[in-house]
Design an enzyme around this catalytic site. Structure first.
Site, PDB file in Angstrom:
ATOM      1  N   LYS A 282       0.644  -1.302   0.049  1.00 41.53           N
ATOM      2  CA  LYS A 282       0.062  -0.063  -0.005  1.00 41.53           C
ATOM      3  C   LYS A 282       0.664   1.175   0.011  1.00 41.53           C
ATOM      4  O   LYS A 282       0.658   2.289  -0.802  1.00 41.53           O
ATOM      5  CB  LYS A 282      -0.830   0.098   1.322  1.00 41.53           C
ATOM      6  CG  LYS A 282      -1.713   1.319   1.644  1.00 41.53           C
ATOM      7  CD  LYS A 282      -2.226   1.416   2.838  1.00 41.53           C
ATOM      8  CE  LYS A 282      -1.571   1.526   4.148  1.00 41.53           C
ATOM      9  NZ  LYS A 282      -1.330   3.154   4.420  1.00 41.53           N
ATOM     10  N   ASN A 283       1.820   1.235   1.033  1.00 44.29           N
ATOM     11  CA  ASN A 283       2.611   2.558   1.133  1.00 44.29           C
ATOM     12  C   ASN A 283       3.680   2.759  -0.269  1.00 44.29           C
ATOM     13  O   ASN A 283       4.276   3.876  -0.090  1.00 44.29           O
ATOM     14  CB  ASN A 283       3.410   2.621   2.492  1.00 44.29           C
ATOM     15  CG  ASN A 283       2.543   2.831   3.623  1.00 44.29           C
ATOM     16  OD1 ASN A 283       1.212   3.138   3.154  1.00 44.29           O
ATOM     17  ND2 ASN A 283       2.752   2.501   4.834  1.00 44.29           N
TER      18      ASN A 283
ATOM     19  N   CYS B 174      -4.672  12.890  13.037  1.00 46.79           N
ATOM     20  CA  CYS B 174      -5.465  11.689  12.891  1.00 46.79           C
ATOM     21  C   CYS B 174      -5.171  10.920  13.919  1.00 46.79           C
ATOM     22  O   CYS B 174      -4.556  11.163  14.997  1.00 46.79           O
ATOM     23  CB  CYS B 174      -4.816  10.861  11.674  1.00 46.79           C
ATOM     24  SG  CYS B 174      -3.426   9.819  11.860  1.00 46.79           S
TER      25      CYS B 174
ATOM     26  N   ARG C 278       0.728  14.302  13.404  1.00 50.17           N
ATOM     27  CA  ARG C 278       1.187  14.015  12.052  1.00 50.17           C
ATOM     28  C   ARG C 278       1.270  15.455  11.208  1.00 50.17           C
ATOM     29  O   ARG C 278       0.519  15.421  10.144  1.00 50.17           O
ATOM     30  CB  ARG C 278       0.280  12.801  11.449  1.00 50.17           C
ATOM     31  CG  ARG C 278       0.142  11.786  11.993  1.00 50.17           C
ATOM     32  CD  ARG C 278      -0.476  10.589  11.305  1.00 50.17           C
ATOM     33  NE  ARG C 278       0.480   9.895  10.174  1.00 50.17           N
ATOM     34  CZ  ARG C 278       0.076   9.241   9.530  1.00 50.17           C
ATOM     35  NH1 ARG C 278      -1.196   8.526   9.425  1.00 50.17           N
ATOM     36  NH2 ARG C 278       0.766   8.523   8.596  1.00 50.17           N
TER      37      ARG C 278
ATOM     38  N   ASP D  97       4.551   0.499  12.122  1.00 51.92           N
ATOM     39  CA  ASP D  97       3.444  -0.134  11.759  1.00 51.92           C
ATOM     40  C   ASP D  97       3.440  -1.768  11.993  1.00 51.92           C
ATOM     41  O   ASP D  97       2.373  -2.373  11.496  1.00 51.92           O
ATOM     42  CB  ASP D  97       3.510  -0.367   9.976  1.00 51.92           C
ATOM     43  CG  ASP D  97       3.310   1.379   9.359  1.00 51.92           C
ATOM     44  OD1 ASP D  97       3.010   2.147  10.316  1.00 51.92           O
ATOM     45  OD2 ASP D  97       3.653   1.363   8.343  1.00 51.92           O
TER      46      ASP D  97
ATOM     47  N   ARG E 124      -8.778  -0.351   4.791  1.00 50.44           N
ATOM     48  CA  ARG E 124      -7.883   0.860   3.952  1.00 50.44           C
ATOM     49  C   ARG E 124      -6.495   0.061   3.683  1.00 50.44           C
ATOM     50  O   ARG E 124      -6.016   0.588   2.647  1.00 50.44           O
ATOM     51  CB  ARG E 124      -7.631   1.812   5.182  1.00 50.44           C
ATOM     52  CG  ARG E 124      -8.853   2.848   5.232  1.00 50.44           C
ATOM     53  CD  ARG E 124      -8.536   4.013   6.128  1.00 50.44           C
ATOM     54  NE  ARG E 124      -6.873   4.191   5.853  1.00 50.44           N
ATOM     55  CZ  ARG E 124      -5.924   4.382   6.601  1.00 50.44           C
ATOM     56  NH1 ARG E 124      -6.302   4.426   8.049  1.00 50.44           N
ATOM     57  NH2 ARG E 124      -4.745   4.709   6.163  1.00 50.44           N
TER      58      ARG E 124
HETATM   59  N1  EPU Z   1       6.726  14.534  10.993  1.00 55.29           N
HETATM   60  C1  EPU Z   1       7.038  15.722  11.300  1.00 55.29           C
HETATM   61  N2  EPU Z   1       6.835  16.757  10.220  1.00 55.29           N
HETATM   62  C2  EPU Z   1       6.369  16.301   8.989  1.00 55.29           C
HETATM   63  C3  EPU Z   1       6.366  14.945   8.723  1.00 55.29           C
HETATM   64  C4  EPU Z   1       6.412  14.283   9.609  1.00 55.29           C
HETATM   65  O1  EPU Z   1       7.122  16.155  12.324  1.00 55.29           O
HETATM   66  O2  EPU Z   1       6.606  17.221   8.358  1.00 55.29           O
HETATM   67  C5  EPU Z   1       7.015  13.501  12.057  1.00 55.29           C
HETATM   68  C6  EPU Z   1       5.668  12.640  12.266  1.00 55.29           C
HETATM   69  O3  EPU Z   1       4.669  13.404  13.200  1.00 55.29           O
HETATM   70  C7  EPU Z   1       6.147  11.504  12.796  1.00 55.29           C
HETATM   71  C8  EPU Z   1       7.464  11.080  11.978  1.00 55.29           C
HETATM   72  O4  EPU Z   1       7.716  12.491  11.497  1.00 55.29           O
HETATM   73  O5  EPU Z   1       6.474  11.529  14.162  1.00 55.29           O
HETATM   74  C9  EPU Z   1       7.566  10.300  10.929  1.00 55.29           C
HETATM   75  O6  EPU Z   1       6.272  10.280  10.196  1.00 55.29           O
HETATM   76  P1  EPU Z   1       6.361  10.219   8.585  1.00 55.29           P
HETATM   77  O7  EPU Z   1       6.173  11.403   7.769  1.00 55.29           O
HETATM   78  O8  EPU Z   1       7.567   9.169   8.422  1.00 55.29           O
HETATM   79  O9  EPU Z   1       4.959   9.179   8.257  1.00 55.29           O
HETATM   80  P2  EPU Z   1       4.040   9.569   7.101  1.00 55.29           P
HETATM   81  O10 EPU Z   1       4.930   9.591   5.937  1.00 55.29           O
HETATM   82  O11 EPU Z   1       2.942  10.266   7.136  1.00 55.29           O
HETATM   83  C10 EPU Z   1       4.167   6.900   6.397  1.00 55.29           C
HETATM   84  C11 EPU Z   1       3.333   5.764   6.145  1.00 55.29           C
HETATM   85  C12 EPU Z   1       2.788   5.287   7.720  1.00 55.29           C
HETATM   86  C13 EPU Z   1       3.797   4.927   8.393  1.00 55.29           C
HETATM   87  C14 EPU Z   1       5.007   6.095   8.554  1.00 55.29           C
HETATM   88  C15 EPU Z   1       6.289   5.887   9.379  1.00 55.29           C
HETATM   89  C16 EPU Z   1       2.700   6.247   4.019  1.00 55.29           C
HETATM   90  C17 EPU Z   1       1.273   6.660   3.336  1.00 55.29           C
HETATM   91  N3  EPU Z   1       2.150   6.088   5.324  1.00 55.29           N
HETATM   92  O12 EPU Z   1       3.540   8.070   7.071  1.00 55.29           O
HETATM   93  O13 EPU Z   1       2.046   4.174   7.404  1.00 55.29           O
HETATM   94  O14 EPU Z   1       3.663   4.520   9.961  1.00 55.29           O
HETATM   95  O15 EPU Z   1       5.238   6.652   7.480  1.00 55.29           O
HETATM   96  O16 EPU Z   1       6.926   4.623   8.750  1.00 55.29           O
HETATM   97  O17 EPU Z   1       3.528   5.861   3.542  1.00 55.29           O
HETATM   98  C18 EPU Z   1       0.094   2.824   7.857  1.00 55.29           C
HETATM   99  O18 EPU Z   1       0.397   2.201   6.940  1.00 55.29           O
HETATM  100  O19 EPU Z   1      -0.516   2.204   8.734  1.00 55.29           O
HETATM  101  C19 EPU Z   1       0.896   3.791   8.110  1.00 55.29           C
HETATM  102  C20 EPU Z   1       0.358   4.708   8.973  1.00 55.29           C
END
Ligand code: EPU
Length: 454
Positions: free
Chosen positions: A57-58, A151, A156, A343, A435
């Site tokens: 998915k990701n 969320c 996030r 995850d 999802r």
């Molecule tokens: N963060 C910030 N600022 C930003 C972006 C992130 O502070 O601008 C922080 C977040 O709050 C968090 C950390 O950085 O503490 C990591 O977040 P990240 O941005 O890596 O998460 P994401 O990109 O929103 C993706 C996956 C998630 C997975 C995370 C971590 C996708 C679509 N989603 O989310 O997947 O948990 O990386 O590996 O790729 C899931 O599939 O269940 C899921 C939640």
């Protein structure tokens, strides 16, 4: 003449119908997922046989956003789940045509972009929708997308996504909940260092840069296999990318130098693979998990072995797992890849609920990702939460109960718990599971368990 036209219509009819059917199919598939409210899970004595992991998915989500960069993209090993279906719907709204073949797990996305606004009704449904910000900017330099907000698993923020764009010199405004972004004619800075490691932040930066000619450096990037899948796609497109630790050197050729049509195979879903490996460690007699990539599963396989689970790596795409009860307690701390994935924390918590002795899970990525613990406690688990740490004292058994899925991976942990518990478990708000897991109910039924969507 008339006969000729009739003949032509009959020859063309299957193709015309095919195209219309495909559009309807998207809505139908979404409705088919949305109609379920619960999953009824009954105790399962064993899981035996083979389960094949779907596409990630990701990985699929950034690849779908990258469909905006080309005239035609064909994705193979495409996972059909709510998040990817919503992403396809966004692509349709933006003007792309979609042909979906659920049997072959193949989707073709083609045509021109006609709009640049991603509506709130769709983007609010899944966080991955933020990737269309980078996709649209990479494709045409302009995007309007609703701010994703927080969320269930935490605030996030997307400050890093926006900081990167500001650093390039993009014009950014927030109005009515929507981010309006446009890239400058000439970028201000070609080097960016992320303050935190972010998966979609890195992917958004890469998608944006795909539309800009020149040499760029990104530092402190995420190294998740899903990011590498996007890097592979961008390389196929004609972009040169060198990786050195958490630094990427990117060289984008002038416009017109990139490929316009591409086929790409989505990598296997390492989190789905991990979920079935955890299940197999509790019920496998044995369970063969196939279609995975062992290179992506390093720390998960290590942690399972540390818990005393017997694993047989048959090939780089097949692992056999044997029921190893009770597992030993573990210390787990989540971290960006190659660390232990956030995850997989919930699924391991379900397993550790029935472990010998105590376990500790420290959640270092998201501040509010322990809601499944409260549901597991309702099933008899002994878990205490303090801040970002969960202490789990193993119990002899879990007992089925009505429980609530609070997020995607939480729902997977409750499915695992339900299968090993005594008595029936009813998981509400099951759309979370749908999802991100393709055909979880069917896969479990095939393995001999009762996991029914109602
Ligand atoms: N963060 C910030 N600022 C930003 C972006 C992130 O502070 O601008 C922080 C977040 O709050 C968090 C950390 O950085 O503490 C990591 O977040 P990240 O941005 O890596 O998460 P994401 O990109 O929103 C993706 C996956 C998630 C997975 C995370 C971590 C996708 C679509 N989603 O989310 O997947 O948990 O990386 O590996 O790729 C899931 O599939 O269940 C899921 C939640």
């Amino acid at each position: 003449m008339w006969i000729n036209n009739i003949h032509t219509i009959f020859v063309l009819l299957p193709f015309l119908r095919l195209k219309f059917l495909k559009v309807e199919l998207l809505e139908e598939l979404i409705e088919n997922h949305k109609k379920f409210s619960k999953m009824v899970v009954k105790p399962c004595a064993e899981v035996k046989g083979e389960v094949t992991v779907s596409g990630s998915k990701n990985s699929a989500l950034p690849l779908l956003a990258s469909a905006l960069l080309v005239e035609e993209l064909i994705l193979e090993n495409f996972p059909l789940l709510l998040d990817t279906l919503y992403a396809l719907k966004i692509l349709k709204i933006l003007g792309k045509d979609i042909e979906l073949n659920p049997t072959l797990k193949r989707v073709r996305i083609y045509g021109e972009i006609k709009r640049i606004k991603v509506p709130y009704e769709l983007s609010s449904r899944f966080r991955g929708s933020i990737l269309f910000l980078g996709g649209l900017l990479g494709a045409g330099g302009k995007a309007v997308i609703s701010h994703p907000g927080g969320c269930a698993i935490g605030a996030r923020p997307i400050d890093q996504h926006l900081k990167f764009l500001s650093h390039l010199g993009a014009n950014l405004t927030l109005k009515g909940g929507y981010i309006n972004a446009s890239l400058p004619k000439e970028v201000k800075n070609s080097n960016f260092v992320f303050d935190v490691v972010t998966v979609t932040g890195t992917e958004n930066a890469l998608l944006t840069l795909a539309g800009l000619e020149g040499e760029f450096t990104l530092e402190n990037v995420a190294l998740e296999p899903e990011v590498f899948d996007l890097l592979d796609f961008l390389r196929k497109l004609g972009i040169k990318i060198l990786t050195h630790g958490r630094t990427l050197k990117i060289s984008v050729p002038p416009k017109g130098g990139l490929k316009r049509r591409l086929t790409h195979r989505v990598i296997p879903d390492r989190i789905e693979a991990g979920t079935f490996l955890v299940l197999g460690s509790l019920l496998g007699n044995p369970l063969k998990v196939s279609g995975l990539n062992t290179d992506h599963l390093g720390v998960l396989l290590e942690k399972l072995e540390e818990a005393g689970v017997t694993l047989k790596i048959l090939t780089p795409t097949e692992v056999e797992v044997f029921r190893s009860l009770p597992p030993k307690g573990l210390f787990i701390e989540t971290a960006p890849y190659p660390g232990f994935p956030t995850d997989m924390q919930a699924q391991f918590m379900a397993m550790l609920s029935v472990a010998r002795g105590s376990s500790v899970i420290v959640e270092k990525i998201f501040e509010n990702r322990f809601q499944h613990a409260l549901e597991l406690v309702r099933m008899g688990a002994n878990i205490k939460i303090k801040g970002n740490t969960a202490v789990i004292e193993g119990v002899k058994k879990l007992v089925g109960a009505p429980v609530k899925a609070t997020d995607l991976r939480a729902s997977a942990s409750l499915v695992i718990a339900g299968l090993i518990a005594e008595g029936q478990t009813e998981i509400s708000e099951i759309y979370h599971l749908l999802r991100g897991y393709e055909d979880m109910d069917k896969k479990l039924t095939f393995l001999g368990c009762h996991a029914e969507l109602i």
